[in-house]
Design an enzyme around this catalytic site. Structure first.
Site, PDB file in Angstrom:
ATOM      1  N   TYR A 244     -19.006 -22.269  50.117  1.00  0.00           N
ATOM      2  CA  TYR A 244     -19.342 -21.781  48.777  1.00  0.00           C
ATOM      3  C   TYR A 244     -19.144 -20.263  48.692  1.00  0.00           C
ATOM      4  O   TYR A 244     -18.248 -19.782  48.029  1.00  0.00           O
ATOM      5  CB  TYR A 244     -20.779 -22.166  48.424  1.00  0.00           C
ATOM      6  CG  TYR A 244     -21.160 -21.854  46.995  1.00  0.00           C
ATOM      7  CD1 TYR A 244     -20.805 -22.718  45.963  1.00  0.00           C
ATOM      8  CD2 TYR A 244     -21.868 -20.708  46.668  1.00  0.00           C
ATOM      9  CE1 TYR A 244     -21.141 -22.443  44.650  1.00  0.00           C
ATOM     10  CE2 TYR A 244     -22.220 -20.420  45.364  1.00  0.00           C
ATOM     11  CZ  TYR A 244     -21.850 -21.288  44.350  1.00  0.00           C
ATOM     12  OH  TYR A 244     -22.188 -21.000  43.048  1.00  0.00           O
ATOM     13  N   SER A 324     -17.594 -25.599  42.000  1.00  0.00           N
ATOM     14  CA  SER A 324     -17.952 -24.455  41.158  1.00  0.00           C
ATOM     15  C   SER A 324     -17.373 -23.183  41.779  1.00  0.00           C
ATOM     16  O   SER A 324     -16.156 -23.060  41.909  1.00  0.00           O
ATOM     17  CB  SER A 324     -19.472 -24.398  40.990  1.00  0.00           C
ATOM     18  OG  SER A 324     -19.824 -23.539  39.938  1.00  0.00           O
ATOM     19  N   ASP A 407     -18.025 -30.216  30.737  1.00  0.00           N
ATOM     20  CA  ASP A 407     -18.612 -29.165  31.567  1.00  0.00           C
ATOM     21  C   ASP A 407     -18.737 -27.894  30.730  1.00  0.00           C
ATOM     22  O   ASP A 407     -17.739 -27.285  30.357  1.00  0.00           O
ATOM     23  CB  ASP A 407     -17.735 -28.905  32.790  1.00  0.00           C
ATOM     24  CG  ASP A 407     -18.399 -27.998  33.820  1.00  0.00           C
ATOM     25  OD1 ASP A 407     -19.341 -27.277  33.445  1.00  0.00           O
ATOM     26  OD2 ASP A 407     -17.974 -28.007  34.983  1.00  0.00           O
ATOM     27  N   HIS A 442     -21.269 -30.248  34.398  1.00  0.00           N
ATOM     28  CA  HIS A 442     -20.986 -29.554  35.649  1.00  0.00           C
ATOM     29  C   HIS A 442     -21.436 -30.357  36.861  1.00  0.00           C
ATOM     30  O   HIS A 442     -21.014 -30.067  37.982  1.00  0.00           O
ATOM     31  CB  HIS A 442     -21.681 -28.196  35.637  1.00  0.00           C
ATOM     32  CG  HIS A 442     -21.141 -27.221  36.632  1.00  0.00           C
ATOM     33  ND1 HIS A 442     -19.825 -26.803  36.645  1.00  0.00           N
ATOM     34  CD2 HIS A 442     -21.744 -26.568  37.665  1.00  0.00           C
ATOM     35  CE1 HIS A 442     -19.639 -25.933  37.635  1.00  0.00           C
ATOM     36  NE2 HIS A 442     -20.786 -25.777  38.261  1.00  0.00           N
TER      37      HIS A 442
END
Length: 473
Positions: A244, A324, A407, A442
């Site tokens: 991430y 994301s 989203d 999302h």
């Protein structure tokens, strides 16, 4: 309550800045309305408190009225506020704050990263990360007598307590168990498991696993290597690398719905702790944001190279995944080093770094990414923007982009534009596909069947292209 909305009193607003977020809560003694004010996704906090009187709210006391440090209210302690902060403490500390803004240590900064603090009737409880692994510690009311709680787990699902009670409720997870629930006595440290709170597995039993901690030596990037305990890994294996690296969010060896199936099939799971995350405090975060954002991608690539060089896997067996900001990570890695990966699985990713600020909440991410309207930051963003890094005639990994058509956080145009440009640029014979879930956003609130379906497609696509064949039962 019980009156028209038009009769509601407006307590606080900032019409001159639509990027401010206002988070109120009432202190446990009902004396103050405590208001956290932040800008975008930056953790720096202004802290105001409104006295609660019989006539309503008094004038705000601006305990901290500038954006500089992360501050989170915990509870009252007499006339002082108990706060968690990183002021003069990159790994975090617990302080007593007077209403004039004077801070005094209650639990000083230590070598580990302070993630959360809860108040109990017996004293504060802290959740710290020790090399990206959660540790719960109990203290006396004055911050002395530290006692570590014996409740192991890879990640934290929940941590709930009240200054009125001695009990502390903890939810932990591992790579293969979604929730391990415990109740802890804050006074004695006794731990009692609450297995009745955990949902059944539907008959699926995850095999025993091993979790190793490793370090990429060149850039000193830590990562977890997770695998089945009963299989031979002396030769390279199909591997899924996850990361991430942003917004000060820690990535732990915790549960994701796809991990048990990948591990049960004999795949290796690698979880990387990248700069930009929250595993090692505010300095670690700063090293992966704004002008330093490329560090995140360099860290991820370095881990992939270390997996190759140490024989864990090969580029032909390596899949990468993130969601994301992690989808941005995958997009950046696959466009900068397409030779290093066999499969790319970017989920709901931010792929157009020159226009992200124009849609829904995107402008709030400028605290981590920078703003395309700033010339210098524009150049930094353009240098790694996945959409703009694609080059015609390049051999890219087999790619499955996933998004949701509703989203409203990372709007699906990021995924749509990226997949269209990637299909045009791809010179390899492997597929470049997109998976669009309808009537979803999302990711939050998806029903279990929809989550399972998405993970089944992701893992099947990855397994096919890295050669993962489940062992015979």
């Amino acid at each position: 309550v019980g009156t028209p909305q038009s009769a509601d009193e407006l307590v606080l607003s900032f019409p001159e800045n639509d990027q401010y977020f206002i988070t109120p809560e009432v202190s446990e003694d009902d004396r103050y309305l405590v208001v956290h004010i932040t800008e975008g996704t930056d953790p720096a906090t202004r802290l105001w408190v409104y006295p609660i009187t019989s006539d309503g709210l008094g004038e705000p006391v601006k305990v901290v009225d500038h954006f500089a440090d992360e501050i989170a209210f915990v509870r009252m302690s007499g006339e002082d506020l108990v706060l968690r902060t990183d002021r003069d403490a990159p790994r975090g500390r617990v302080v007593l704050a007077s209403l004039d803004g004077t801070f005094t240590d209650l639990v000083p900064e230590g070598p580990d990263t302070l993630q959360a603090v809860r108040g109990t009737a017996s004293g504060p409880a802290t959740l710290t990360l020790v090399d990206a692994q959660p540790v719960l510690t109990l203290y006396a009311p004055d911050g002395s007598d530290a006692r570590v709680v014996d409740a192991p787990g890879g990640g934290v699902v929940g941590l709930d307590a009240s200054p009125e009670y001695d009990e502390l409720f903890v939810g932990l997870s591992t790579a293969t168990d979604p929730t391990l629930s415990y109740v802890v006595s804050a006074s004695t440290g006794d731990v009692r498991a609450l297995p009745e709170l955990v949902r059944g597995s539907g008959g699926f039993a995850s095999p025993p696993i091993t979790v190793e901690r490793r370090l990429e030596p060149g850039r000193e990037v830590p990562y977890f290597v997770i695998s089945r305990a009963d299989l031979d890994y002396s030769s390279p294996r199909p591997t899924l690398l996850y990361g991430y690296g942003g917004f000060r969010i820690p990535i732990l060896a915790d549960y994701r719905p796809g991990w048990p199936a990948w591990l049960a099939a004999g795949g290796v799971l690698v979880i990387a702790n990248l700069r930009g995350g929250g595993e090692y405090g505010s300095d670690w975060h700063q090293a992966g944001r704004l002008k330093n954002k490329q560090n995140v991608f360099d860290d991820f690539i370095a881990v992939a190279e270390h997996l190759r060089d140490t024989g864990v896997t090969t580029p032909a067996q390596l899949a990468i995944h993130g969601r994301s900001n992690g989808g941005l990570l995958v997009g950046a890695a696959m466009t900068q080093r397409p030779d290093l990966f066999a499969v790319a699985l970017p989920g709901v990713g931010v792929m157009d770094m020159l226009r992200f600020h124009l849609f829904t909440v995107g402008a709030a991410w400028a605290s981590d990414f920078g703003h395309p309207g700033d010339l210098e930051q524009f150049e930094d963003l353009l240098a790694y923007s996945p959409l703009h890094r694609l080059c015609d005639g390049t051999s890219y990994p087999a790619t499955l982009v996933v998004t949701g058509d509703h989203d409203d956080r990372v709007v699906p145009l990021h995924s749509h534009k990226f997949i269209a440009a990637l299909q045009h640029a791809q010179s390899a014979s492997v597929p470049v596909l997109t998976r669009i879930e309808v009537n979803t956003g999302h990711g939050f609130g998806k029903p279990a069947a929809m989550i399972a379906s998405e993970w089944a497609d992701l893992l099947a696509f990855a397994a096919h292209h890295v050669g993962l064949v489940p062992p015979e039962q």
